[in-house]
Scaffold this active site. Structure first.
Site, short mmCIF file in Angstrom:
data_model
loop_
_atom_site.label_atom_id
_atom_site.label_comp_id
_atom_site.label_asym_id
_atom_site.label_seq_id
_atom_site.Cartn_x
_atom_site.Cartn_y
_atom_site.Cartn_z
N HIS A 368 0.87 -1.18 0.00
CA HIS A 368 0.00 0.00 0.00
C HIS A 368 0.90 1.23 0.00
O HIS A 368 1.83 1.31 0.80
CB HIS A 368 -0.90 0.00 1.24
CG HIS A 368 -2.04 0.96 1.16
ND1 HIS A 368 -1.85 2.32 1.23
CD2 HIS A 368 -3.37 0.78 1.00
CE1 HIS A 368 -3.02 2.94 1.12
NE2 HIS A 368 -3.96 2.02 0.98
N GLU A 381 -6.95 5.25 1.15
CA GLU A 381 -6.93 5.72 -0.24
C GLU A 381 -8.01 6.75 -0.50
O GLU A 381 -7.94 7.55 -1.43
CB GLU A 381 -7.15 4.49 -1.13
CG GLU A 381 -6.69 4.62 -2.55
CD GLU A 381 -6.66 3.25 -3.19
OE1 GLU A 381 -7.69 2.85 -3.76
OE2 GLU A 381 -5.62 2.58 -3.11
N ARG A 384 -7.03 10.39 -1.06
CA ARG A 384 -6.71 10.77 -2.44
C ARG A 384 -7.99 10.84 -3.27
O ARG A 384 -8.14 11.73 -4.12
CB ARG A 384 -5.73 9.76 -3.05
CG ARG A 384 -4.30 9.94 -2.56
CD ARG A 384 -3.40 8.83 -3.08
NE ARG A 384 -3.55 7.61 -2.32
CZ ARG A 384 -3.41 6.38 -2.81
NH1 ARG A 384 -3.15 6.21 -4.10
NH2 ARG A 384 -3.55 5.34 -2.04
N ARG A 405 -2.48 0.65 -6.69
CA ARG A 405 -1.55 0.64 -5.57
C ARG A 405 -0.14 0.19 -5.95
O ARG A 405 0.84 0.72 -5.42
CB ARG A 405 -2.10 -0.26 -4.46
CG ARG A 405 -3.33 0.33 -3.80
CD ARG A 405 -3.98 -0.62 -2.82
NE ARG A 405 -5.06 0.05 -2.10
CZ ARG A 405 -5.84 -0.55 -1.22
NH1 ARG A 405 -5.68 -1.85 -0.96
NH2 ARG A 405 -6.80 0.12 -0.60
N HIS A 510 0.71 -4.96 2.34
CA HIS A 510 -0.68 -4.70 2.72
C HIS A 510 -1.60 -5.89 2.48
O HIS A 510 -2.42 -6.20 3.34
CB HIS A 510 -1.18 -3.49 1.94
CG HIS A 510 -2.56 -3.05 2.32
ND1 HIS A 510 -2.92 -2.79 3.63
CD2 HIS A 510 -3.68 -2.84 1.57
CE1 HIS A 510 -4.19 -2.42 3.66
NE2 HIS A 510 -4.68 -2.46 2.44
N HIS A 511 -1.50 -6.54 1.34
CA HIS A 511 -2.47 -7.59 1.01
C HIS A 511 -1.79 -8.69 0.22
O HIS A 511 -0.97 -8.43 -0.66
CB HIS A 511 -3.61 -7.01 0.18
CG HIS A 511 -4.81 -7.90 0.05
ND1 HIS A 511 -5.89 -7.84 0.91
CD2 HIS A 511 -5.10 -8.89 -0.83
CE1 HIS A 511 -6.79 -8.73 0.55
NE2 HIS A 511 -6.33 -9.39 -0.49
N ARG A 550 -4.88 -5.66 -6.00
CA ARG A 550 -6.24 -5.48 -5.48
C ARG A 550 -6.62 -4.01 -5.48
O ARG A 550 -5.87 -3.16 -5.02
CB ARG A 550 -6.35 -6.03 -4.06
CG ARG A 550 -7.74 -5.82 -3.45
CD ARG A 550 -7.83 -6.40 -2.07
NE ARG A 550 -6.98 -5.74 -1.10
CZ ARG A 550 -7.27 -4.57 -0.50
NH1 ARG A 550 -8.38 -3.92 -0.84
NH2 ARG A 550 -6.46 -4.05 0.39
#
Length: 576
Positions: A368, A381, A384, A405, A510-511, A550
């Site tokens: 991220h 996010e 933004r 991302r 992050h993921h 993602r």
């Protein structure tokens, strides 16, 4: 009575009084000691131990004995402790935005201390062999959703969570839940289609997503919004996040964080349905009978036991907090921080090797781009999406802030110092409730005007003024940003309302997009592509939905939609 006798009598009386005083003193000291009680809860980074003093059957004071939370989260511990003393009870706590796991862990420690005062048995989790219809491993968003749906269909459910609190990574989700053609969008006059949502997700994942899973998520997204609302969720605010063509990110009013809200709603429904939720219960393996899953093996406070079940749902989350596993699949991420809670360690993959379970996209690990370097706290996010820009130490923009991302993470790492400044004005701050949480935690650098902000950030004033002038001109033109390709509908407002704010950010793990391979019914597939009877999975433990990247808002959609699907499929399998 002569003098000697009087003296002896006085001495005896004094001795009796002294003994009484000493006894009374000991009783008082014992009572004082007995009025203090300790308790332990599970925080984000480890145990949180607290002590309370009780007077007149109320909490008189509370203090922290030990904790290992980040600097950002420490204030959450202090706030929850202060609430307990102010309210003189433990009935309700207001979790600190962005630090829900720490807040819940502190509250759990306080309740544990109170239970010790009441003499309530601390550990009521049964540790003997038992059985149920469906056992669900992991009490995050996917697991609790599956448990609620299965219980509503009449199944006897046991929900296991290795941590001391529910929620997992869902508690930290901020942006929202992506969904298209929803009742909320229609009420707000937002035009969106399932097809556009599908195309956006496939494009964001660089086309390697499992198309059937994406279609399933998209087509069921509107229904899951209504289902969650029926449980008591507020998803009536709709925003736009990077990679989405339209406003489809559903969240609580004012743009409040979605994760902590959903965890609270789901937990309330789990409790209301009387679901057998067992915390601090670590699954160590899946039972195997004739090559088929038949339940799980569990450890709790040193005791081991088994739960036999007709179906097993795996909802254990990803492996973003397991550095060795991350580096195994993506060596260039060695040394990166993570936004994940410490329980996201990928335990389930080893359990399922005996069933030849198939995995997919394990090397697809997302960073991220807007994470606080000092403490791993993620800035949503949506900041933004509501109009913020990103600048480097030279005071210049360096890309489209609404890019995916992976692209933005790469762009940030290319800047001087490998960090950047997320910059916005008072207008953006007022548009998104989540920003207030950042302000209260002291994360924002503020300037009454551009010059003061530039000085505080130690970046060239003229360059920053020029950057803002160019961005504002592009925004007002209504034709988008020609310099970096940010679309007009991704620039909702000019940045010209003082004061101005900035927060330093950098990428962090992050993921994990990869995981167990499932079909649209959430059945886990083996390496021959066949469904493993009675085995289902949902959430970040699965792979294929997100492809190589993602989109923000798709994780919550994924866990909720496939959590419910897993429960429905398991209930169909066992005839419930």
């Amino acid at each position: 009575m002569n003098f000697k006798n009087r003296l002896a009598a006085l001495s005896a009386a004094f001795a009796i009084l002294s003994a009484f005083a000493i006894g009374a003193s000991l009783k008082i000291e014992k009572a004082a000691r007995a009025s203090s009680y300790r308790g332990i809860g599970e925080g984000r980074n480890g145990p949180i131990e607290v002590e309370i003093r009780v007077k007149d059957k109320q909490i008189a004071s509370a203090r922290v004995i030990s904790e290992s939370e980040s600097d950002f989260a420490k204030s959450a511990v202090e706030k929850i402790m202060a609430q307990a003393v102010k309210n003189k009870s433990l009935e309700k706590f207001d979790a600190v935005s962005g630090a829900t796991i720490t807040s819940d862990g502190t509250a759990a420690a306080l309740r544990d201390a109170w239970n010790n005062y009441l003499g309530v048995q601390k550990d009521s989790v049964p540790c003997s062999d038992t059985e149920c219809d469906i056992v669900i491993v992991g009490a995050g968003g996917a697991g609790m959703t599956a448990a609620i749906e299965a219980a509503k269909r009449g199944a006897k459910v046991i929900l296991l969570e290795k941590m001391g609190v529910v929620g997992g990574n869902t508690s930290s989700a901020t942006g929202g839940l992506n969904a298209s053609e929803t009742s909320i969008q229609k009420k707000l006059g937002i035009e969106d289609t399932n097809e556009q949502y599908y195309q956006d997700t496939m494009k964001g994942g660089h086309g390697i997503n499992d198309k059937s899973l994406v279609r399933t998520m998209v087509n069921k997204s509107a229904a899951i919004v209504d289902w969650l609302i029926s449980l008591g969720a507020d998803l009536t605010d709709v925003g736009k996040m990077a990679g989405s063509s339209n406003k489809r990110t559903h969240r609580p009013q004012g743009g409040a964080p979605v994760g902590s809200h959903l965890v609270k709603v789901l937990k309330e429904n789990v409790d209301a349905l009387g679901i057998d939720l067992r915390l601090n219960s670590k699954v160590t393996g899946v039972l195997n009978e004739d090559g088929k899953p038949a339940g799980v093996k569990v450890e709790h406070n040193g005791s081991a036991y088994s739960i036999k079940a007709k179906a097993v749902i795996i909802a254990t989350g990803g492996f973003g907090a397991n550095p060795k596993m991350v580096v195994k699949y993506k060596p260039n991420l060695e040394g990166f921080g993570t936004t994940n809670h410490k329980g996201a360690t990928g335990d389930a993959f080893a359990w399922l090797e005996q069933f030849d379970a198939q995995t997919v996209d394990m090397e697809q690990i997302q960073t991220h781009p807007t994470v606080i370097p000092s403490n791993g706290f993620m800035i949503t996010e949506a900041v933004r999406g509501n109009g913020a820009i990103m600048v480097n130490r030279e005071g210049e923009r360096f890309g489209n802030e609404m890019a995916t991302r992976d692209v933005m993470s790469k762009n940030v790492l290319a800047q001087t110092g490998k960090t950047a400044w997320l910059l916005f004005d008072q207008g953006v701050r007022e548009s998104l409730k989540a920003i207030e949480g950042y302000a209260k935690k002291g994360l924002l650098t503020e300037g009454k005007d551009v010059a003061e902000l530039a000085a505080a950030l130690k970046i060239p004033e003229e360059a920053l003024k020029r950057t803002l002038d160019q961005y504002n001109a592009a925004q007002k033109s209504g034709s988008g940003d020609a310099a970096f390709g940010r679309k007009a509908n991704e620039m909702p407002r000019a940045l010209e309302t003082p004061p101005y704010y900035a927060v330093e950010v950098a990428p962090a793990i992050h993921h994990t997009m990869g995981g167990l391979k499932i079909d649209p019914s959430a059945r886990v597939l083996n390496k021959n592509g066949q469904a493993i009877p009675g085995l289902y999975a949902a959430g970040e433990v699965t792979g294929g939905v997100h492809g190589a990247n993602r989109l923000g808002g798709n994780a919550v959609a994924d866990i909720e939609i496939f959590g419910k699907i897993a429960a429905d499929s398991a209930c169909d399998f066992i005839g419930k």
